[in-house]
Design a protein around this motif. Structure first.
Motif, PDB file in Angstrom:
ATOM      1  N   MET A   1       1.368  -0.999  -0.221  1.00 15.76           N
ATOM      2  CA  MET A   1      -0.113  -0.187  -0.075  1.00 15.76           C
ATOM      3  C   MET A   1       0.859   1.479   0.472  1.00 15.76           C
ATOM      4  O   MET A   1       1.539   1.332   0.466  1.00 15.76           O
ATOM      5  N   THR A   2       0.828   2.004  -0.952  1.00 17.06           N
ATOM      6  CA  THR A   2       1.635   3.200  -1.547  1.00 17.06           C
ATOM      7  C   THR A   2       0.738   4.464  -0.258  1.00 17.06           C
ATOM      8  O   THR A   2      -0.435   4.371  -0.567  1.00 17.06           O
ATOM      9  N   ILE A   3       1.791   4.977   0.334  1.00 18.72           N
ATOM     10  CA  ILE A   3       1.143   6.273   1.557  1.00 18.72           C
ATOM     11  C   ILE A   3       1.203   7.673   0.987  1.00 18.72           C
ATOM     12  O   ILE A   3       2.295   7.899   0.514  1.00 18.72           O
ATOM     13  N   GLN A   4       0.554   8.073  -0.010  1.00 23.50           N
ATOM     14  CA  GLN A   4       0.916   9.916  -0.049  1.00 23.50           C
ATOM     15  C   GLN A   4       0.558  11.260   1.274  1.00 23.50           C
ATOM     16  O   GLN A   4      -1.392  10.815   1.154  1.00 23.50           O
ATOM     17  N   LEU A   5       0.910  11.751   1.321  1.00 23.32           N
ATOM     18  CA  LEU A   5       0.452  12.709   2.654  1.00 23.32           C
ATOM     19  C   LEU A   5       0.163  14.336   1.607  1.00 23.32           C
ATOM     20  O   LEU A   5       1.262  14.139   0.997  1.00 23.32           O
ATOM     21  N   ASN A   6      -0.786  14.797   1.820  1.00 23.71           N
ATOM     22  CA  ASN A   6      -1.024  15.580   1.445  1.00 23.71           C
ATOM     23  C   ASN A   6      -1.644  16.739   2.427  1.00 23.71           C
ATOM     24  O   ASN A   6      -2.157  15.810   3.447  1.00 23.71           O
ATOM     25  N   THR A   7      -1.047  17.902   2.470  1.00 20.77           N
ATOM     26  CA  THR A   7      -1.861  19.282   3.870  1.00 20.77           C
ATOM     27  C   THR A   7      -1.775  20.686   2.314  1.00 20.77           C
ATOM     28  O   THR A   7      -1.734  20.565   1.773  1.00 20.77           O
ATOM     29  N   ASP A   8      -2.834  21.185   3.876  1.00 22.88           N
ATOM     30  CA  ASP A   8      -3.205  22.341   3.033  1.00 22.88           C
ATOM     31  C   ASP A   8      -2.148  23.430   3.973  1.00 22.88           C
ATOM     32  O   ASP A   8      -0.503  23.182   4.042  1.00 22.88           O
ATOM     33  N   LYS A   9      -1.524  24.578   2.932  1.00 27.34           N
ATOM     34  CA  LYS A   9      -0.792  25.872   3.279  1.00 27.34           C
ATOM     35  C   LYS A   9      -0.588  25.998   4.627  1.00 27.34           C
ATOM     36  O   LYS A   9       0.353  26.785   4.919  1.00 27.34           O
ATOM     37  N   ASN A  10      -2.163  25.430   5.425  1.00 28.18           N
ATOM     38  CA  ASN A  10      -1.046  25.717   6.895  1.00 28.18           C
ATOM     39  C   ASN A  10      -0.987  24.767   8.000  1.00 28.18           C
ATOM     40  O   ASN A  10      -0.775  25.054   8.833  1.00 28.18           O
ATOM     41  N   LEU A  11      -0.107  23.708   7.486  1.00 23.71           N
ATOM     42  CA  LEU A  11       0.109  23.115   7.700  1.00 23.71           C
ATOM     43  C   LEU A  11       2.027  22.595   7.415  1.00 23.71           C
ATOM     44  O   LEU A  11       1.490  22.436   6.301  1.00 23.71           O
ATOM     45  N   THR A  12       3.120  22.376   8.159  1.00 26.62           N
ATOM     46  CA  THR A  12       3.491  21.447   7.150  1.00 26.62           C
ATOM     47  C   THR A  12       4.118  20.667   7.886  1.00 26.62           C
ATOM     48  O   THR A  12       4.249  20.715   9.506  1.00 26.62           O
ATOM     49  N   ILE A  13       4.653  19.240   7.301  1.00 31.46           N
ATOM     50  CA  ILE A  13       4.852  18.154   7.831  1.00 31.46           C
ATOM     51  C   ILE A  13       5.751  17.513   8.789  1.00 31.46           C
ATOM     52  O   ILE A  13       7.108  18.250   7.145  1.00 31.46           O
ATOM     53  N   GLU A  40      -4.444   7.999   0.220  1.00 30.05           N
ATOM     54  CA  GLU A  40      -3.943   9.281   0.179  1.00 30.05           C
ATOM     55  C   GLU A  40      -4.781   9.774   1.316  1.00 30.05           C
ATOM     56  O   GLU A  40      -5.883   9.619   1.707  1.00 30.05           O
ATOM     57  N   VAL A  41      -3.898  10.652   1.877  1.00 26.22           N
ATOM     58  CA  VAL A  41      -4.193  11.380   2.971  1.00 26.22           C
ATOM     59  C   VAL A  41      -4.221  13.395   2.767  1.00 26.22           C
ATOM     60  O   VAL A  41      -3.059  13.922   2.630  1.00 26.22           O
ATOM     61  N   HIS A  42      -5.529  13.690   3.094  1.00 25.44           N
ATOM     62  CA  HIS A  42      -5.301  15.040   2.795  1.00 25.44           C
ATOM     63  C   HIS A  42      -5.699  15.617   4.592  1.00 25.44           C
ATOM     64  O   HIS A  42      -6.686  14.754   5.382  1.00 25.44           O
ATOM     65  N   LEU A  43      -4.737  16.286   5.532  1.00 25.26           N
ATOM     66  CA  LEU A  43      -4.924  17.195   6.818  1.00 25.26           C
ATOM     67  C   LEU A  43      -4.728  18.668   6.214  1.00 25.26           C
ATOM     68  O   LEU A  43      -4.425  18.956   5.722  1.00 25.26           O
ATOM     69  N   SER A  44      -6.139  19.043   6.969  1.00 23.32           N
ATOM     70  CA  SER A  44      -6.553  20.453   7.029  1.00 23.32           C
ATOM     71  C   SER A  44      -7.152  21.308   7.674  1.00 23.32           C
ATOM     72  O   SER A  44      -7.325  20.114   8.504  1.00 23.32           O
ATOM     73  N   ASP A  45      -6.456  22.354   8.041  1.00 18.74           N
ATOM     74  CA  ASP A  45      -7.222  23.291   8.627  1.00 18.74           C
ATOM     75  C   ASP A  45      -8.683  23.967   8.603  1.00 18.74           C
ATOM     76  O   ASP A  45      -8.251  25.062   7.593  1.00 18.74           O
ATOM     77  N   GLU A  46      -9.926  23.829   8.688  1.00 20.81           N
ATOM     78  CA  GLU A  46     -11.300  24.276   8.478  1.00 20.81           C
ATOM     79  C   GLU A  46     -10.532  25.970   8.232  1.00 20.81           C
ATOM     80  O   GLU A  46     -11.739  26.182   7.406  1.00 20.81           O
ATOM     81  N   ASN A  47     -10.264  26.385   9.627  1.00 19.00           N
ATOM     82  CA  ASN A  47     -11.001  27.922   9.350  1.00 19.00           C
ATOM     83  C   ASN A  47      -9.321  29.141   9.563  1.00 19.00           C
ATOM     84  O   ASN A  47      -8.827  29.758  10.620  1.00 19.00           O
ATOM     85  N   GLY A  48      -8.368  27.767   8.612  1.00 19.37           N
ATOM     86  CA  GLY A  48      -6.648  28.433   9.030  1.00 19.37           C
ATOM     87  C   GLY A  48      -6.428  28.511  10.127  1.00 19.37           C
ATOM     88  O   GLY A  48      -6.315  27.699  10.961  1.00 19.37           O
ATOM     89  N   SER A  49      -5.635  30.191  10.474  1.00 18.68           N
ATOM     90  CA  SER A  49      -5.075  29.506  11.359  1.00 18.68           C
ATOM     91  C   SER A  49      -5.829  30.498  12.553  1.00 18.68           C
ATOM     92  O   SER A  49      -5.506  30.939  14.069  1.00 18.68           O
ATOM     93  N   LYS A  50      -7.059  30.916  12.160  1.00 13.72           N
ATOM     94  CA  LYS A  50      -7.774  31.095  13.528  1.00 13.72           C
ATOM     95  C   LYS A  50      -8.451  29.739  14.366  1.00 13.72           C
ATOM     96  O   LYS A  50      -7.603  28.940  14.051  1.00 13.72           O
ATOM     97  N   GLU A  51      -8.319  29.772  15.350  1.00 15.40           N
ATOM     98  CA  GLU A  51      -8.841  29.000  16.556  1.00 15.40           C
ATOM     99  C   GLU A  51      -9.857  28.192  16.627  1.00 15.40           C
ATOM    100  O   GLU A  51     -11.379  29.629  15.527  1.00 15.40           O
ATOM    101  N   GLY A  52     -10.284  27.352  16.994  1.00 11.04           N
ATOM    102  CA  GLY A  52     -11.637  26.585  16.933  1.00 11.04           C
ATOM    103  C   GLY A  52     -12.033  25.056  17.309  1.00 11.04           C
ATOM    104  O   GLY A  52     -11.021  24.614  17.282  1.00 11.04           O
ATOM    105  N   LEU A  53     -13.286  24.753  17.828  1.00 11.25           N
ATOM    106  CA  LEU A  53     -13.037  23.535  18.178  1.00 11.25           C
ATOM    107  C   LEU A  53     -14.001  22.400  16.836  1.00 11.25           C
ATOM    108  O   LEU A  53     -13.931  22.893  15.238  1.00 11.25           O
ATOM    109  N   ASP A  54     -13.103  21.072  17.154  1.00 12.20           N
ATOM    110  CA  ASP A  54     -12.876  20.731  16.053  1.00 12.20           C
ATOM    111  C   ASP A  54     -12.741  20.960  14.986  1.00 12.20           C
ATOM    112  O   ASP A  54     -13.073  20.136  13.705  1.00 12.20           O
ATOM    113  N   ASP A  55     -11.480  21.918  14.265  1.00 12.28           N
ATOM    114  CA  ASP A  55     -10.958  22.522  12.986  1.00 12.28           C
ATOM    115  C   ASP A  55     -10.394  22.032  12.126  1.00 12.28           C
ATOM    116  O   ASP A  55      -9.483  22.210  11.126  1.00 12.28           O
TER     117      ASP A  55
END
Length: 104
Positions: A1-13, A40-55
């Motif tokens: 199984m090949t695992i491909q990791l993708n992130t949005d601009k708010n996260l550096t792994i 494929e794994v896609h990690l993202s922050d739903e509300n960017g740099s703002k704080e929030g629950l379950d974001d």
């Protein structure tokens, strides 16, 4: 199984965290290794740099041999919680697919 990791601009792994993610996926979904060709794994922050629950969001898209891709997503207060929730959901869906294949 090949695992491909993708992130949005708010996260550096970093390498250590990427290895942790891959290990957790292999532990949770390793029994489906012969069924999944690519995950494929896609990690993202739903509300960017703002704080929030379950974001923090994790979307897992499994390429299953001979079938349509299967996708699930989960939200959490951290990426770890979102990843764990998505793995649990995907495991359940894959168990259903395997059950249907065995019934044939």
């Amino acid at each position: 199984m090949t695992i491909q990791l993708n992130t949005d601009k708010n996260l550096t792994i970093h390498q250590e965290y990427e290895e942790k993610i891959k290990n957790e996926i292999n532990e949770g979904l390793g029994i489906f290794d012969d069924l999944i060709t690519r995950l494929e794994v896609h990690l993202s922050d739903e509300n960017g740099s703002k704080e929030g629950l379950d974001d923090k969001r994790c979307l897992l898209e499994a390429r299953v041999s001979g079938r349509e891709p299967v996708a699930v997503s989960s939200l959490g207060n951290s990426y770890d919680l979102a990843l764990h929730g998505a793995i649990t959901k995907l495991k359940s869906k894959l168990e259903t697919i395997v059950g249907k294949l065995k019934a044939r």
